[in-house]
Scaffold this motif. Structure first.
Motif, short mmCIF file in Angstrom:
data_model
loop_
_atom_site.label_atom_id
_atom_site.label_comp_id
_atom_site.label_asym_id
_atom_site.label_seq_id
_atom_site.Cartn_x
_atom_site.Cartn_y
_atom_site.Cartn_z
N GLY A 1 6.68 -63.43 6.76
CA GLY A 1 7.33 -63.14 5.49
C GLY A 1 6.80 -63.85 4.27
N SER A 2 7.72 -64.39 3.47
CA SER A 2 7.37 -64.96 2.16
C SER A 2 6.66 -66.29 2.25
CB SER A 2 8.65 -65.12 1.32
OG SER A 2 9.24 -63.87 1.06
N GLY A 3 6.56 -66.86 3.44
CA GLY A 3 5.88 -68.15 3.58
C GLY A 3 4.47 -68.04 4.11
N ARG A 4 3.96 -66.83 4.26
CA ARG A 4 2.60 -66.67 4.80
C ARG A 4 1.56 -67.34 3.91
NH1 ARG A 4 2.39 -60.29 5.95
NH2 ARG A 4 3.64 -60.36 4.05
N GLY A 5 0.64 -68.04 4.56
CA GLY A 5 -0.44 -68.70 3.83
C GLY A 5 -0.07 -70.03 3.22
N VAL A 6 1.17 -70.50 3.43
CA VAL A 6 1.64 -71.76 2.85
C VAL A 6 1.85 -72.78 3.97
CG1 VAL A 6 3.49 -72.88 1.56
CG2 VAL A 6 2.73 -70.59 0.92
N ARG A 7 1.41 -74.01 3.75
CA ARG A 7 1.51 -75.04 4.78
C ARG A 7 2.64 -76.03 4.53
NH1 ARG A 7 -2.17 -75.57 8.44
NH2 ARG A 7 -1.96 -77.83 8.60
N ASP A 8 3.25 -75.97 3.34
CA ASP A 8 4.36 -76.87 3.01
C ASP A 8 5.44 -76.07 2.32
OD1 ASP A 8 3.28 -79.83 3.50
OD2 ASP A 8 1.65 -78.67 2.58
N LEU A 9 6.55 -75.85 3.01
CA LEU A 9 7.62 -75.04 2.42
C LEU A 9 8.97 -75.46 2.97
CD1 LEU A 9 8.91 -72.58 4.40
CD2 LEU A 9 6.59 -71.76 4.24
N ALA A 10 10.00 -75.01 2.28
CA ALA A 10 11.37 -75.20 2.75
C ALA A 10 12.05 -73.85 2.75
CB ALA A 10 12.12 -76.18 1.86
N TYR A 11 12.70 -73.53 3.85
CA TYR A 11 13.50 -72.31 3.97
C TYR A 11 14.95 -72.71 3.86
CZ TYR A 11 15.73 -68.26 6.22
OH TYR A 11 16.54 -67.19 6.51
N ILE A 12 15.65 -72.19 2.87
CA ILE A 12 17.05 -72.53 2.64
C ILE A 12 17.92 -71.38 3.09
CG2 ILE A 12 18.76 -73.34 0.97
CD1 ILE A 12 16.36 -75.16 1.11
N LYS A 13 18.83 -71.64 4.02
CA LYS A 13 19.75 -70.62 4.48
C LYS A 13 21.18 -71.01 4.10
CE LYS A 13 21.43 -67.93 8.38
NZ LYS A 13 21.38 -67.68 9.84
N GLY B 1 27.32 -72.34 6.83
CA GLY B 1 26.91 -73.67 6.41
C GLY B 1 25.67 -73.53 5.55
N VAL B 2 25.05 -74.65 5.25
CA VAL B 2 23.83 -74.66 4.45
C VAL B 2 22.81 -75.55 5.15
CG1 VAL B 2 22.77 -75.13 2.21
CG2 VAL B 2 25.15 -74.38 2.32
N GLY B 3 21.65 -75.00 5.44
CA GLY B 3 20.62 -75.79 6.11
C GLY B 3 19.25 -75.47 5.55
N ALA B 4 18.30 -76.32 5.84
CA ALA B 4 16.92 -76.11 5.40
C ALA B 4 15.99 -76.30 6.58
CB ALA B 4 16.55 -77.07 4.28
N GLY B 5 15.06 -75.37 6.75
CA GLY B 5 13.97 -75.54 7.68
C GLY B 5 12.77 -76.05 6.92
#
Length: 403
Positions: free
Chosen positions: A202-214, A218-222
């Motif tokens: 998805g939207s993180g392709r090609g990126v090596r440093d990211l945060a996924y916020i869901k 609750g609220v969490g971050a990958g």
């Protein structure tokens, strides 16, 4: 037996490096394989030819930079992996092959907290149904990725204390599902799997440093750092929902006051609209009404965005990611929520970190976590067994889990 350092052992290691690169990426051109592995173009060409002749990979014509190229992917019948995603109110299962193709997928409502055993019973049944539907030999199952909406202890595999799934606290989800299916099962929390899914598909392709916020119950971050999920020594990294915004604010399920979660999660946000919009509300319906122009829903979505932005600003100052991906139903609000997030990041983050950051909605919607579960299973399986022509682990046709 191969002697360490011998030509045969070096060749075997190079074969595994190429297979691993292709397995993790889904497909790569030979030039991309050379860059990823550090092997010479000639070595890659020879290895790809050998793997193709052995039936491990498939090679198809493609183009790269306007030039003809050859795309390399694992053979579609080399094996399959399964993704299982438990949400608070749903169960989703997907079956994919090693070429990153989804073969079958199904989702259904499920009160997950009613009983952990009932949840696993239904997951087992749904896995059975999808494997039968694909017609794939059950001995080809290489592993399962499992997602749960709560923290997993890295050492014990135990689901930690959570108010979202209180009936599951202390269970070992991977061990439970492994006992039912008879194959390796790898477990992680839903935010980490969402990050994996967006990074691979998805939207993180090609990126090596990211945060996924869901943002959901609750609220969490990958967190992805240098291309890998960062879990922390106890498996609780990314609990962005418990950043304190107001120490005199509402009491959070964690026992503290004014956590980010108490200003953004559905259980706290929806009651704000109930006096004017009724009690039959979901975050999905609020987002839909906001997009249709409802002023109250627009205001609530914007406020949630500003609060999330405060948490994202803290992430920027600490980790300096290059991209933040917003997942869950809230991402469907588009700029109604992304604009306020960017506004808060611009206000509270270090300017240099804010300038380097892109904030995007997730591309996978509700599928991010189950696709991340597939990616987890793909990343954890071994390569040597692929070269030997067998899948890691197997589901025997006579296995009780599939009768």
């Amino acid at each position: 037996m191969e002697t360490p350092g011998s030509q045969s052992s070096l060749h075997r290691a190079n074969l595994e490096r190429v297979v691993r690169a292709v397995r993790l990426a889904g497909s790569l051109t030979q030039a991309e394989i050379a860059r990823t592995t550090g092997l010479s173009a000639a070595t890659v060409s020879n290895i790809v030819r050998e793997l193709k002749e052995g039936g491990t990979v498939e090679v198809t014509p493609t183009s790269s930079g306007g030039r003809r190229a050859r795309s390399v992917s694992l053979s579609g019948d080399a094996g399959i992996v399964i993704g299982v995603d438990f949400g608070h109110t749903h169960l989703r299962v997907a079956v994919g092959n090693l070429a990153h193709q989804v073969l079958a997928e199904e989702s259904e409502p499920l009160d997950v907290d009613a009983s952990s055993s009932q949840g696993f019973d239904r997951a087992e049944q749904l896995v059975n149904q999808l494997i039968e539907a694909t017609g794939v030999d059950r001995s080809k199952v290489a592993g399962v990725g499992l997602g749960v909406p709560g923290p997993i202890d890295v050492e014990s595999g135990t689901l930690g204390s959570t108010a979202i799934l209180p009936g599951w606290t202390g269970t070992r989800p991977a061990e439970e599902l492994r006992g039912r299916l008879g194959v390796p099962v790898h477990v992680d929390n839903d935010a980490n799997l969402g990050a994996l899914g967006e990074m691979v598909w998805g939207s993180g392709r090609g990126v090596r440093d990211l945060a996924y916020i869901k943002v959901a119950s609750g609220v969490g971050a990958g967190l992805v750092i240098s291309g890998k999920i960062y879990r922390g020594p106890g498996g609780t990294a990314g609990e962005i929902g418990h950043i304190t915004l107001d120490e005199s604010g509402p009491v959070c399920r964690c026992g503290n006051r004014g956590c980010l979660e108490t200003f953004t999660a559905a259980r706290y946000v929806l009651p704000l609209l109930q006096p004017s919009h009724g009690t039959d509300l979901t975050m999905e319906s609020v987002v839909r009404m906001a997009r249709d122009g409802d002023p109250g829903c627009r205001r609530v979505v914007a406020d949630v965005g500003r609060h999330i932005g405060s948490g994202v600003a803290n992430l920027c100052n600490l980790l300096n990611p290059s991209r933040v991906v917003l997942g869950g139903d809230l991402a469907e609000a588009g700029e109604l929520v992304l604009g306020p997030i960017r506004e808060s990041v611009g206000r509270y983050a270090i300017p240099s970190a804010a300038r380097q950051l892109s904030i995007l909605p997730g591309a996978l919607g509700g599928r991010a976590e189950v696709l991340g579960a597939l990616a987890l299973a793909l990343s954890e399986m071994g390569d040597s067994t692929l070269l030997d022509g067998t899948a890691t682990g197997s589901l025997a046709a006579s296995s009780p889990a599939f009768t």
